[in-house]
Scaffold this active site. Structure first.
Site, PDB file in Angstrom:
ATOM      1  N   HIS A  89      11.113  -4.834  -3.723  1.00 20.56           N
ATOM      2  CA  HIS A  89      11.153  -3.574  -2.959  1.00 20.56           C
ATOM      3  C   HIS A  89      11.821  -3.789  -1.606  1.00 20.56           C
ATOM      4  O   HIS A  89      11.732  -4.878  -1.031  1.00 20.56           O
ATOM      5  CB  HIS A  89       9.760  -2.952  -2.813  1.00 20.56           C
ATOM      6  CG  HIS A  89       8.744  -3.779  -2.082  1.00 20.56           C
ATOM      7  ND1 HIS A  89       8.595  -3.727  -0.716  1.00 20.56           N
ATOM      8  CD2 HIS A  89       7.818  -4.664  -2.520  1.00 20.56           C
ATOM      9  CE1 HIS A  89       7.603  -4.536  -0.356  1.00 20.56           C
ATOM     10  NE2 HIS A  89       7.118  -5.125  -1.428  1.00 20.56           N
ATOM     11  N   ASP A  91      11.435  -1.587   1.103  1.00 20.55           N
ATOM     12  CA  ASP A  91      10.687  -1.071   2.259  1.00 20.55           C
ATOM     13  C   ASP A  91       9.757  -2.159   2.779  1.00 20.55           C
ATOM     14  O   ASP A  91       9.478  -3.135   2.083  1.00 20.55           O
ATOM     15  CB  ASP A  91       9.878   0.176   1.868  1.00 20.55           C
ATOM     16  CG  ASP A  91       8.794  -0.134   0.847  1.00 20.55           C
ATOM     17  OD1 ASP A  91       9.105  -0.800  -0.160  1.00 20.55           O
ATOM     18  OD2 ASP A  91       7.633   0.267   1.055  1.00 20.55           O
ATOM     19  N   ASP A 122       8.222 -10.328   2.544  1.00 21.05           N
ATOM     20  CA  ASP A 122       7.728  -9.184   1.754  1.00 21.05           C
ATOM     21  C   ASP A 122       8.549  -7.938   2.033  1.00 21.05           C
ATOM     22  O   ASP A 122       8.293  -7.233   2.996  1.00 21.05           O
ATOM     23  CB  ASP A 122       6.253  -8.968   2.096  1.00 21.05           C
ATOM     24  CG  ASP A 122       5.627  -7.835   1.321  1.00 21.05           C
ATOM     25  OD1 ASP A 122       6.244  -7.346   0.365  1.00 21.05           O
ATOM     26  OD2 ASP A 122       4.522  -7.431   1.693  1.00 21.05           O
ATOM     27  N   GLU A 153       7.093   0.874  -1.665  1.00 16.04           N
ATOM     28  CA  GLU A 153       5.990   0.157  -2.304  1.00 16.04           C
ATOM     29  C   GLU A 153       4.800   0.043  -1.365  1.00 16.04           C
ATOM     30  O   GLU A 153       3.658   0.101  -1.782  1.00 16.04           O
ATOM     31  CB  GLU A 153       6.452  -1.246  -2.727  1.00 16.04           C
ATOM     32  CG  GLU A 153       5.467  -1.988  -3.627  1.00 16.04           C
ATOM     33  CD  GLU A 153       4.417  -2.804  -2.868  1.00 16.04           C
ATOM     34  OE1 GLU A 153       3.436  -3.222  -3.499  1.00 16.04           O
ATOM     35  OE2 GLU A 153       4.567  -3.010  -1.663  1.00 16.04           O
ATOM     36  N   GLU A 158       2.642   4.361  -5.399  1.00 19.27           N
ATOM     37  CA  GLU A 158       2.392   4.812  -6.760  1.00 19.27           C
ATOM     38  C   GLU A 158       3.480   5.732  -7.264  1.00 19.27           C
ATOM     39  O   GLU A 158       3.417   6.226  -8.360  1.00 19.27           O
ATOM     40  CB  GLU A 158       1.031   5.525  -6.832  1.00 19.27           C
ATOM     41  CG  GLU A 158      -0.099   4.524  -6.727  1.00 19.27           C
ATOM     42  CD  GLU A 158      -1.453   5.190  -6.640  1.00 19.27           C
ATOM     43  OE1 GLU A 158      -1.506   6.419  -6.814  1.00 19.27           O
ATOM     44  OE2 GLU A 158      -2.426   4.478  -6.391  1.00 19.27           O
ATOM     45  N   HIS A 418       2.513  -8.640   5.970  1.00 23.45           N
ATOM     46  CA  HIS A 418       1.664  -7.555   6.509  1.00 23.45           C
ATOM     47  C   HIS A 418       1.073  -7.920   7.878  1.00 23.45           C
ATOM     48  O   HIS A 418       0.152  -7.249   8.338  1.00 23.45           O
ATOM     49  CB  HIS A 418       0.509  -7.197   5.558  1.00 23.45           C
ATOM     50  CG  HIS A 418       0.958  -6.650   4.235  1.00 23.45           C
ATOM     51  ND1 HIS A 418       0.186  -5.825   3.455  1.00 23.45           N
ATOM     52  CD2 HIS A 418       2.120  -6.792   3.544  1.00 23.45           C
ATOM     53  CE1 HIS A 418       0.839  -5.496   2.348  1.00 23.45           C
ATOM     54  NE2 HIS A 418       2.016  -6.080   2.383  1.00 23.45           N
TER      55      HIS A 418
HETATM   56 ZN   LIG Z   1       5.443  -6.478  -1.220  1.00 24.10          ZN
END
Ligand SMILES: [Zn+2]
Length: 451
Positions: A89, A91, A122, A153, A158, A418
């Site tokens: 992903h 984003d 990530d 994501e 979802e 994160h």
């Molecule tokens: Zn991720």
């Protein structure tokens, strides 16, 4: 191509790939409400350009209802070859307070072989790993290739699930590589075979019509905050094990981290003990975990001398793959009702659930990946679990029950995903991309097809 040629091609591709990764990381593609949309779309455009550059056909941005576009590309392999779908992903999580970063989050900075920046691991590392692996084949792919790079994501991820259900033919594959996880440590090869699911809900406790002066009423008036604290405390025993009936401790078949490694990665302070019992693999990957993730209570600075009429908490339950998130949340809510003191009024809302995942580790794609990782890392991979859930994995599994889903990537556990100071170890990226390219080659060999 021989394995040697693949390894050299990947090594030679690294400098350009690192520049491409920096270019992606410099784009604050935060697909959360309240963040500008332009950078997200800019990241989609760069992703599209990258997929084109490795020789894929039909590269396009595909609109996803209510979300940002997914970037798709495909290329045929030899007749009769299996089809591999590569996922990542583009984003990223919001960066949070830049003051907590040692380098500005959207200014990719190379320090000691590690690239710092939001999204470096990530999951822009996933995009680049696919790019490097595919580029190694110079347009002559050993298997049929499909690539899908998702655009939202991290925030309520979802939306692509409906897309998968509506476009099954586009994504149908024999093996699916989800490059959005990583090894416990750099250089320690692993495949994530188990993901915990989750359930989350909000609990509200009411005891009084309104707040009361704690001098005049305290000591007799039932305090909603005190009631909620007692209830939340009751969820665990003194050792930190869950007391809710019906949530047994599970066992993970495979090796987890040692207590020392875990303390280091988790940053547990000296003198503070871990909670729960059983091996760490059992606790982290095969058992339930309940965390209070938010409280609506008066702040310390806003405190007045009052008995509280209402208090709220957000409760998150991680659910092992063998468990059902809905049944689990029902059990936890029922337990909280039962332990509520003084007849306080208890209500629940905002329930969200997501299932876990248990991979089958005996398939052809997995054995091809084992051989590829053994060569790239010098050691065969072991199975590990991951605490977070990737909702898309279950949709893919439901849609393509015969496909083998392989989760691996360059986001090692110290990559701070994160969190502030997210970083990617570039040697880990090289090894991961090498393994990915070798895997594609292995899967395309006649022996891998059982011919
Ligand atoms: Zn991720």
């Amino acid at each position: 191509m021989t394995p040697d040629q693949i390894e050299s091609a990947v090594a030679a591709a690294m400098p350009q790939a690192v520049e491409e990764l920096k270019r992606l990381v410099a784009i604050p593609s935060v697909a959360f409400p309240g963040h500008p949309e332009e950078p997200v779309l800019a990241a989609a455009a760069v992703t599209e350009e990258l997929l084109r550059s490795v020789g894929l056909h039909h590269v396009q941005q595909i609109p996803v209802e209510g979300s940002f576009p997914a970037v798709y590309g495909e290329a045929p392999g030899p007749a009769g070859a299996p089809t591999v779908l590569l996922y990542a992903h583009y984003d990223v999580q919001p960066a949070g307070d830049p003051a907590n970063w040692r380098t500005p989050p959207f200014e990719p900075t190379l320090i000691d072989g590690r690239l710092f920046g939001r999204g470096a691991a990530d999951d822009k590392s996933g995009i680049i790993s696919h790019v490097i692996a595919l580029r190694a084949f110079q347009g002559h792919f050993p298997v049929n290739i499909k690539v899908i790079i998702e655009g939202q994501e991290e925030y309520a991820g979802e939306r692509l699930e409906a897309f998968v259900e509506q476009n099954p033919e586009l994504l149908r594959a024999d093996a699916i590589v989800v490059a959005d996880t990583g090894n416990p440590k750099v250089g320690d090869p692993s495949v994530t075979t188990s993901l915990r699911g989750m359930a989350a809900f909000t609990i509200e406790v009411r005891s009084l019509k309104e707040a009361l002066h704690s001098g005049s009423f305290g000591g007799a008036a039932p305090d909603a905050l005190a009631a909620l604290m007692r209830m939340l405390t009751a969820l665990h025993d003194d050792n930190g094990d869950i007391r809710v009936p019906g949530l047994p401790r599970g066992a993970f078949l495979g090796q987890g981290p040692s207590e020392e490694e875990f303390r280091e990665v988790a940053g547990v302070l000296d003198g503070v003990s871990l909670v729960g019992s059983g091996s760490l693999a059992d606790r982290l990957w095969a058992s339930y975990a309940i965390t209070v993730t938010g409280l609506d209570v008066p702040t310390v600075s806003g405190a007045v001398n009052a008995v509280q009429p209402v208090a709220r908490a957000r409760v998150t339950v991680r659910v092992p793959p063998s468990g059902d998130p809905k049944t689990t949340s029902d059990a936890v809510m029922e337990f909280l009702r039962q332990v509520a003191p003084w007849g306080v009024q208890v209500s629940f809302g905002d329930l969200t659930v997501g299932s876990g995942f248990q991979a089958d580790s005996g398939g052809k794609a997995r054995s091809a990946l084992n051989r590829a990782m053994e060569r790239a890392f010098g050691r065969a991979p072991r199975d590990v679990g991951a605490g977070g859930s990737i909702p898309l994995v279950n949709t893919l599994l439901k849609q393509f029950p015969l496909a083998e889903i392989l989760l691996f990537g360059a986001e090692d556990e110290a990559a701070n995903i994160h969190a502030p100071n997210e970083r990617l170890d570039l040697e880990e990226l090289r090894r991961t991309a090498t393994a990915e390219a070798l895997f594609l080659r292995e899967l395309g060999l006649p022996s891998a097809l059982g011919v």
